[in-house]
Scaffold this motif. Structure first.
Motif, mmCIF file in Angstrom:
data_model
loop_
_atom_site.group_PDB
_atom_site.id
_atom_site.type_symbol
_atom_site.label_atom_id
_atom_site.label_comp_id
_atom_site.label_asym_id
_atom_site.label_seq_id
_atom_site.Cartn_x
_atom_site.Cartn_y
_atom_site.Cartn_z
ATOM 1 N N HIS A 24 1.151 -1.236 -0.193
ATOM 2 C CA HIS A 24 -0.191 0.098 -0.109
ATOM 3 C C HIS A 24 0.820 1.436 -0.128
ATOM 4 O O HIS A 24 2.143 1.068 0.928
ATOM 5 N N PRO A 25 0.913 1.958 -0.884
ATOM 6 C CA PRO A 25 1.611 3.338 -0.967
ATOM 7 C C PRO A 25 2.060 4.299 0.260
ATOM 8 O O PRO A 25 3.248 4.117 0.694
ATOM 9 N N ALA A 26 1.057 4.548 1.868
ATOM 10 C CA ALA A 26 1.652 4.550 2.857
ATOM 11 C C ALA A 26 2.172 3.538 3.811
ATOM 12 O O ALA A 26 3.057 3.616 3.910
ATOM 13 N N ASP A 27 2.267 2.297 3.340
ATOM 14 C CA ASP A 27 3.039 1.196 3.819
ATOM 15 C C ASP A 27 4.277 1.223 3.234
ATOM 16 O O ASP A 27 5.151 1.223 3.970
ATOM 17 N N ARG A 28 4.198 1.786 1.872
ATOM 18 C CA ARG A 28 5.683 1.895 1.170
ATOM 19 C C ARG A 28 6.136 2.841 1.591
ATOM 20 O O ARG A 28 7.291 2.951 1.430
ATOM 21 N N ASP A 190 -2.647 -8.490 2.612
ATOM 22 C CA ASP A 190 -3.191 -9.114 1.459
ATOM 23 C C ASP A 190 -3.305 -8.768 0.397
ATOM 24 O O ASP A 190 -3.462 -9.880 -0.295
ATOM 25 N N ARG A 191 -3.307 -7.929 -0.365
ATOM 26 C CA ARG A 191 -2.628 -8.114 -2.089
ATOM 27 C C ARG A 191 -1.529 -9.228 -1.980
ATOM 28 O O ARG A 191 -1.997 -10.241 -3.225
ATOM 29 N N ALA A 192 -0.811 -9.231 -1.162
ATOM 30 C CA ALA A 192 0.393 -10.671 -1.530
ATOM 31 C C ALA A 192 -0.405 -11.317 -1.625
ATOM 32 O O ALA A 192 0.194 -12.515 -2.629
ATOM 33 N N TRP A 265 -8.672 -2.022 -5.454
ATOM 34 C CA TRP A 265 -7.699 -2.630 -5.676
ATOM 35 C C TRP A 265 -7.573 -3.964 -6.603
ATOM 36 O O TRP A 265 -7.357 -3.338 -8.161
ATOM 37 N N ILE A 266 -8.531 -4.697 -7.295
ATOM 38 C CA ILE A 266 -8.773 -5.427 -8.285
ATOM 39 C C ILE A 266 -9.465 -4.196 -9.338
ATOM 40 O O ILE A 266 -8.600 -4.669 -10.113
ATOM 41 N N GLY A 272 -4.786 -6.459 -11.960
ATOM 42 C CA GLY A 272 -4.239 -7.206 -13.563
ATOM 43 C C GLY A 272 -3.027 -6.959 -14.127
ATOM 44 O O GLY A 272 -2.301 -7.520 -15.074
ATOM 45 N N ARG A 273 -2.743 -6.116 -13.880
ATOM 46 C CA ARG A 273 -1.666 -5.575 -14.720
ATOM 47 C C ARG A 273 -0.426 -6.071 -14.204
ATOM 48 O O ARG A 273 0.540 -6.522 -14.583
ATOM 49 N N VAL A 274 0.233 -6.489 -12.516
ATOM 50 C CA VAL A 274 0.688 -7.094 -11.641
ATOM 51 C C VAL A 274 1.065 -8.407 -12.703
ATOM 52 O O VAL A 274 1.627 -9.064 -12.961
ATOM 53 N N LEU A 275 -0.465 -9.289 -12.593
ATOM 54 C CA LEU A 275 -0.638 -10.560 -13.713
ATOM 55 C C LEU A 275 -0.073 -10.462 -15.331
ATOM 56 O O LEU A 275 0.729 -11.477 -15.302
ATOM 57 N N ALA A 276 0.363 -9.081 -15.443
ATOM 58 C CA ALA A 276 0.091 -9.367 -16.829
ATOM 59 C C ALA A 276 1.796 -9.043 -17.195
ATOM 60 O O ALA A 276 2.320 -8.805 -17.975
#
Length: 344
Positions: A24-28, A190-192, A265-266, A272-276
């Motif tokens: 997440h941008p704030a986490d990152r 969660d995203r991971a 996020w989905i 989708g961009r990450v999977l691509a």
């Protein structure tokens, strides 16, 4: 003759993926700032002896089950699948411990390991379990144990300094900021987990089970997301204040809020961009800019502030947009925390 087994669904291996892809941008922003603070890891490791990573590992080694191809082989299979999707070169040790509650945690700095509650083995299906294990691998990949350890130390200090008003207030402000980071870190993980399992329905089911238990035969995903929308924007200012009270000192967002954030996020197309194949690589982690990541954190809060349907946020919008100040505060508190601990 028995029916042929259904072939396992293939998952994309996200070769060389950086943890920045799911953070997440704030986490990152906070993570990048902490990584840039020279000596920060050494400071944390010095204090880590107070918590004793080795002692905790010995405890789970003595009282839990270490998972491998011989013990809980089905869990081990899901674990290796999650690790393969996230391109994890060396899997941390995994243990199952007796607990009736759905949950898991990633522990340790020098030799991180993951502890999985036995309820997860009993109540999660294969796809949900893979997602949960990917969630914990996300914590390890992002180095979130640094946050957790520092938070434990500061909380202990705050208790010891409670008789000193100024010191206690300063610590409580830092702890509040670190808890905000940790809640965003859970969204990152969660995203991971979603990227590890690559099954959005299973990721949402996992959050539903965390909210209501293992039996989903009488639960509906659409209705659950409707709950999330009602929680986010329903009621009046009294409800907004209750939500602040509920979450301000919590390490985790509520399950409905996590489901809404993951769905967002989905829907944004990022998943989708990450999977691509459109994702940052580990080889480029050294070139990340602290100022850019903190600006991204501020922008994330600004967007969240502008989209929110919460009554209190709506009132604040009418009074003036302070979202960028919040983002800068969260992104920059890493430096203030390091400066404060250094002076002490």
């Amino acid at each position: 003759m028995s029916a042929p087994e259904t072939p396992a669904r293939r998952r994309i291996t996200l070769t060389g993926i950086s943890s920045r892809a799911w953070e997440h941008p704030a986490d990152r922003g906070a993570l990048v700032a902490l990584r840039e603070l020279r000596g920060f890891d050494d400071v944390v490791r010095a204090f880590f002896g107070m918590w004793n990573e080795r002692g905790f590992r010995l405890s789970v080694l003595a009282s839990g089950i270490r998972v491998d191809h011989r013990q809980y082989p089905a869990v081990w299979q899901r674990y290796t699948e999650a690790g393969a999707a996230l391109d994890v070169a060396e899997l941390p040790e995994l243990y199952v411990t007796q607990s009736p509650w759905l949950g898991a945690e990633a522990v340790g700095l020098e030799r991180p390991f993951i502890v999985l509650n036995s309820a997860c083995v009993q109540q999660l299906d294969e796809d949900e379990l893979r997602c949960l294990l990917g969630h914990e691998l996300g914590h390890v990949g992002s180095g979130h144990a640094v946050y957790k350890t520092m938070l434990m130390i500061l909380t202990r200090w705050a208790a010891n300094l409670s008789w000193l008003p100024v010191g206690a207030l300063a610590l409580r402000a830092i702890i509040a900021a670190m808890l905000e980071w940790w809640r965003k870190a859970e969204l990152s993980a969660d995203r991971a987990g979603l990227l590890a399992g690559q099954d959005p329905a299973a990721a949402l089911r996992l959050l539903m089970k965390l909210a209501g238990g293992g039996d989903l035969s009488q639960v509906d995903t659409t209705a659950f997301l409707e709950q999330a929308a009602e929680y986010a924007g329903g009621g009046d200012l009294r409800d907004s204040l209750h939500k602040i009270r509920m979450t301000a000192w919590s390490t985790h967002p509520t399950p409905v809020a996590r489901a809404a954030q993951l769905r967002q996020w989905i829907d944004s197309g990022a998943y989708g961009r990450v999977l691509a194949g459109d994702y940052p690589r580990r080889d480029d982690d050294g070139s990340t800019s602290v100022s850019e990541e903190i600006r991204a954190a501020a922008e994330s809060y600004r967007e969240e502030f502008s989209r929110s349907t919460d009554p209190l946020v709506g009132l604040l919008r009418r009074l003036g947009d302070g979202a960028s100040d919040v983002g800068e505060w969260v992104g920059g508190t890493a430096g203030r925390a390091r400066s404060w601990t250094g002076r002490r």
